[in-house]
Design an enzyme around this catalytic site. Structure first.
Site, PDB file in Angstrom:
ATOM      1  N   GLU A   1     -39.227 -72.564 144.032  1.00 20.06           N
ATOM      2  CA  GLU A   1     -39.447 -73.172 142.716  1.00 20.06           C
ATOM      3  C   GLU A   1     -39.760 -74.664 142.781  1.00 20.06           C
ATOM      4  O   GLU A   1     -38.938 -75.506 142.401  1.00 20.06           O
ATOM      5  CB  GLU A   1     -38.247 -72.930 141.801  1.00 20.06           C
ATOM      6  CG  GLU A   1     -38.096 -71.495 141.391  1.00 20.06           C
ATOM      7  CD  GLU A   1     -37.086 -71.285 140.274  1.00 20.06           C
ATOM      8  OE1 GLU A   1     -36.215 -72.148 140.079  1.00 20.06           O
ATOM      9  OE2 GLU A   1     -37.174 -70.260 139.591  1.00 20.06           O
TER      10      GLU A   1
ATOM     11  N   GLU B   1     -38.119 -63.238 140.826  1.00 22.66           N
ATOM     12  CA  GLU B   1     -36.750 -63.215 140.298  1.00 22.66           C
ATOM     13  C   GLU B   1     -36.814 -62.726 138.854  1.00 22.66           C
ATOM     14  O   GLU B   1     -37.483 -63.344 138.016  1.00 22.66           O
ATOM     15  CB  GLU B   1     -36.124 -64.616 140.333  1.00 22.66           C
ATOM     16  CG  GLU B   1     -36.030 -65.191 141.739  1.00 22.66           C
ATOM     17  CD  GLU B   1     -35.389 -66.579 141.769  1.00 22.66           C
ATOM     18  OE1 GLU B   1     -34.842 -67.016 140.739  1.00 22.66           O
ATOM     19  OE2 GLU B   1     -35.450 -67.223 142.813  1.00 22.66           O
TER      20      GLU B   1
HETATM   21  C1  GAL Z   1     -33.943 -69.788 139.663  1.00 20.45           C
HETATM   22  C2  GAL Z   1     -33.722 -70.090 141.136  1.00 20.45           C
HETATM   23  C3  GAL Z   1     -32.620 -69.241 141.724  1.00 20.45           C
HETATM   24  C4  GAL Z   1     -31.444 -69.221 140.800  1.00 20.45           C
HETATM   25  C5  GAL Z   1     -31.867 -68.705 139.458  1.00 20.45           C
HETATM   26  C6  GAL Z   1     -30.739 -68.589 138.470  1.00 20.45           C
HETATM   27  O1  GAL Z   1     -34.491 -70.888 139.011  1.00 20.45           O
HETATM   28  O2  GAL Z   1     -34.901 -69.871 141.877  1.00 20.45           O
HETATM   29  O3  GAL Z   1     -32.255 -69.763 142.976  1.00 20.45           O
HETATM   30  O4  GAL Z   1     -30.917 -70.508 140.703  1.00 20.45           O
HETATM   31  O5  GAL Z   1     -32.816 -69.589 138.918  1.00 20.45           O
HETATM   32  O6  GAL Z   1     -31.199 -68.133 137.221  1.00 20.45           O
END
Ligand code: GAL
Length: 633
Positions: free
Chosen positions: A144, A315
């Site tokens: 990110e 994610e």
């Molecule tokens: C994303 C990040 C992850 C985790 C997640 C939590 O922004 O890539 O590592 O922190 O959010 O929602």
């Protein structure tokens, strides 16, 4: 293309005797991919040049032997504490000049060449070791970019890098002074090494100076990413991926994307709704447990283009997150709906974040597919359902959209630099246009600002483009559909000055923006055909045809058969009216969708999604809240 599911996993968080059980349950759930290692640098290299790869070897072996394909992350978003002893000046510095300290993550400066070398080194070591590992099927570089506002850093490394970049870009200090208009306020420089970063000035710095720093900073993200990509490519044929975020415009994703095979993004629909999307209190309440119905689709479409046709969700939110102002649980069924919506927009893979909720540290209140005690969390069963459904409907392709929206990062920096109205925001404007298109049931392709071919589209929207690139101008000059350009398009140079002749300089269309006004929320410009312009209004002049007027008789849209210029920022009702009128003229079918219902047509199927918290009926289909339906076209 076969669709797959996966999950983000942190073997270093769990006792080793748990790995095989976890892997077996992942496979039993129907997951195919597991992403690991992206924050584990301190476990790989506990002290400078002292390595412990054995645990990672065993983790990859255990996961792979269970039948999972590994996405291996480079851990450069979390340099170990010892790195700071080596490079005390690698920490990022905020605009107020404060150093951002160790103790969370992303504590590095993209301009710091020593750290960039370290990132290159760890990427090379991982690639050497795992580049031909049969279980490693993809790589994620870093994690990110720009998360926690880390693209811009006002450090001494950035100052040096910026001065070099300026010298290379402008070649002579006189050229820079002329390009920026430094005669204004006696800002002329004698030498590149006099030029400081554009923070902490008495009043606003020269916008050309700020825009140059934004361009420079974006280039550093590209270079940082490319350094790692080059190292991994030397040892591995597996695709390279970055996991972008939603609503981030601080670096040019098109440029980063050209160095990678796949664009992925991290989709947190409910966190975003409360944190990053404008909307009325009623809308936010209505979509509280579902997320905004256009936010996910927008980013799927954007990243499908950034990835040149290859897109993943790296994610996917599974339950409550921990980082938004409020963190409600998703409506039952949303973890399934979000995955299907991604597939319908062309995602190859959707990975849930994360496997098991962590019992410690910053994200201990962030749900996973399992609870901290290893019992199933609600999303586990939904993931299993999606896996089963994919087996029944394995191939979903995205299809050709009839409409395109052009989205440009450089313009976002320009309008951040020179908003002119407090609420002018490039993402917000582009997203407003996109939402109107989606409310009419349209599938949309998002295009880069240098696209040279529009012939596949009957309708093109180009809001807020600071400049029109040469390839786009050439494409527009022969375009046979209808392009709606503006507001605030092609009215500046790429140095953020006013062009001569004044813009927009649309091929074959005599229209000029004579004056611009920004409109506070308390006011609006009423339109003759109903609806309003809000935030922004441009006074147009010229001999082109007037297609609509304000109630006081000023042009609202001007242009010709194919190219039209939009003089203001339409409210939702006006956008809806414009979309329907233009679609009717261009021969594009639109739909009437009930509140919260969205559709996506692929080349073979129509998908219907219910984002409403109540049942909805459309086209003879009844959908429960969070319902998904697909039918052959
Ligand atoms: C994303 C990040 C992850 C985790 C997640 C939590 O922004 O890539 O590592 O922190 O959010 O929602």
């Amino acid at each position: 293309m076969h669709r797959t599911l996966g999950v983000c996993y942190y073997p270093e968080h769990w006792p080793e005797d748990q790995w095989a059980r976890d892997a077996a349950l992942m496979v039993e759930t129907g997951l195919s991919w597991v992403r690991i290692a992206e924050f584990a640098w301190a476990r790989m290299e506990p002290a400078p040049d002292q390595f412990d790869w054995a645990w990672l070897d065993r983790a990859i072996e255990t996961l792979g032997a269970a039948g999972l394909q590994v996405v291996l992350g480079t851990p450069t978003a979390t340099p170990p504490r010892w790195m700071l002893d080596k490079y005390p000046d690698m920490l990022p510095v905020d605009a107020a000049g404060q150093v951002r300290k160790f103790g969370s993550r992303r504590h590095y400066d993209f301009s710091h060449l020593g750290y960039r070398g370290e990132a290159r080194r760890i990427a090379r070591l991982m690639a050497e070791r795992y580049g031909s590992n049969p279980y490693v099927h993809a790589w994620q570089i870093d994690n990110e970019y720009d998360c926690h506002d880390t693209t811009l850093s006002y450090s001494s490394a950035a100052t040096r890098g910026f001065q070099d970049w300026l010298a290379q870009t402008y070649q002579s200090i006189g050229a820079l002074n002329r390009a920026w208009g430094n005669v204004f306020w006696s800002m002329d420089y004698d030498d590149f090494d006099q030029i400081a970063l554009p923070n902490q000035t008495v009043t606003e710095p020269n916008p050309s100076h700020v825009l140059a720093f934004r361009q420079y900073s974006s280039d550093q993200v590209v270079a940082f990413n490319r350094a790692q990509a080059e190292e991994i490519r030397a040892y591995s044929a597996a695709p390279l991926i970055h996991n972008y975020m939603g609503r981030i415009t601080s670096f040019d994703h098109w440029a980063v994307g050209r160095d990678l095979e796949i664009a992925s993004w991290d989709s947190y629909p409910i966190g975003f709704l409360s944190d990053r999307i404008e909307g009325t209190a009623e809308e936010k309440q209505f979509y509280l447990r579902q997320g905004h119905p256009d936010n996910q689709a927008f980013h799927h479409d954007l990243y499908h283009a950034v990835g040149r046709g290859r897109m993943w969700v790296m994610e996917q939110q599974p339950g409550p997150v921990n980082w938004a102002p409020y963190n409600p649980a998703p409506l039952p069924g949303m973890a399934r709906l979000w995955a299907w919506e991604a597939f319908a927009h062309g995602a190859e893979t959707v990975c849930y974040f994360r496997w098991r909720q962590a019992p410690f540290a910053q994200e201990q209140n962030h749900a996973g597919l399992l609870r901290p005690d290893s019992q199933p969390a609600p999303a586990l069963a939904e993931a299993a359902t999606v896996a089963q459904e994919i087996a029944d409907l394995p191939a979903v392709d995205r299809g050709q959209a009839p409409v395109a929206l052009i989205f440009d990062y450089q313009s976002a920096w320009a309008w951040d630099t020179q908003p002119q109205g407090a609420d002018f925001d490039m993402f917000r404007l582009g997203f407003a246009a996109y939402r109107a298109l989606r409310r009419a049931g349209l599938s949309v392709d998002i295009l880069a600002p240098d696209c040279a071919d529009l012939s596949a589209y009957k309708l093109v929207f180009a809001p807020g483009l600071m400049t029109i690139s040469d390839p786009l101008r050439a494409a527009l000059s022969t375009y046979k559909g209808i392009a709606l350009i503006g507001p605030r398009s092609d009215t500046k140079t790429d140095q953020l000055t006013i062009p001569s002749p004044m813009g927009p300089n649309l091929p074959g269309v005599d229209v000029t923006v004579a004056l611009t006004e920004s409109i506070p929320p308390s006011d609006a410009i009423a339109l003759e055909e109903g609806g309003q312009f809000r935030h922004w209004f441009e006074h147009l002049e010229g001999s082109a045809t007037v297609f609509g007027k304000t109630v006081s008789g000023q042009p609202a849209v001007m242009g010709g058969d194919h190219l039209r210029y939009l003089a203001g920022w339409p409210d939702d009702a006006t956008f809806d009216r414009l979309v329907r009128a233009l679609c009717a003229e261009a021969g594009v079918m639109t739909y009437d969708l009930p509140q919260g219902v969205r559709i996506k047509e692929t080349s073979t199927h129509r998908f219907i999604f219910n984002y409403a918290p109540e049942p909805r009926e459309w086209n003879g289909v009844t959908l429960a809240p969070a319902g998904v339906h697909w039918e052959e076209l």
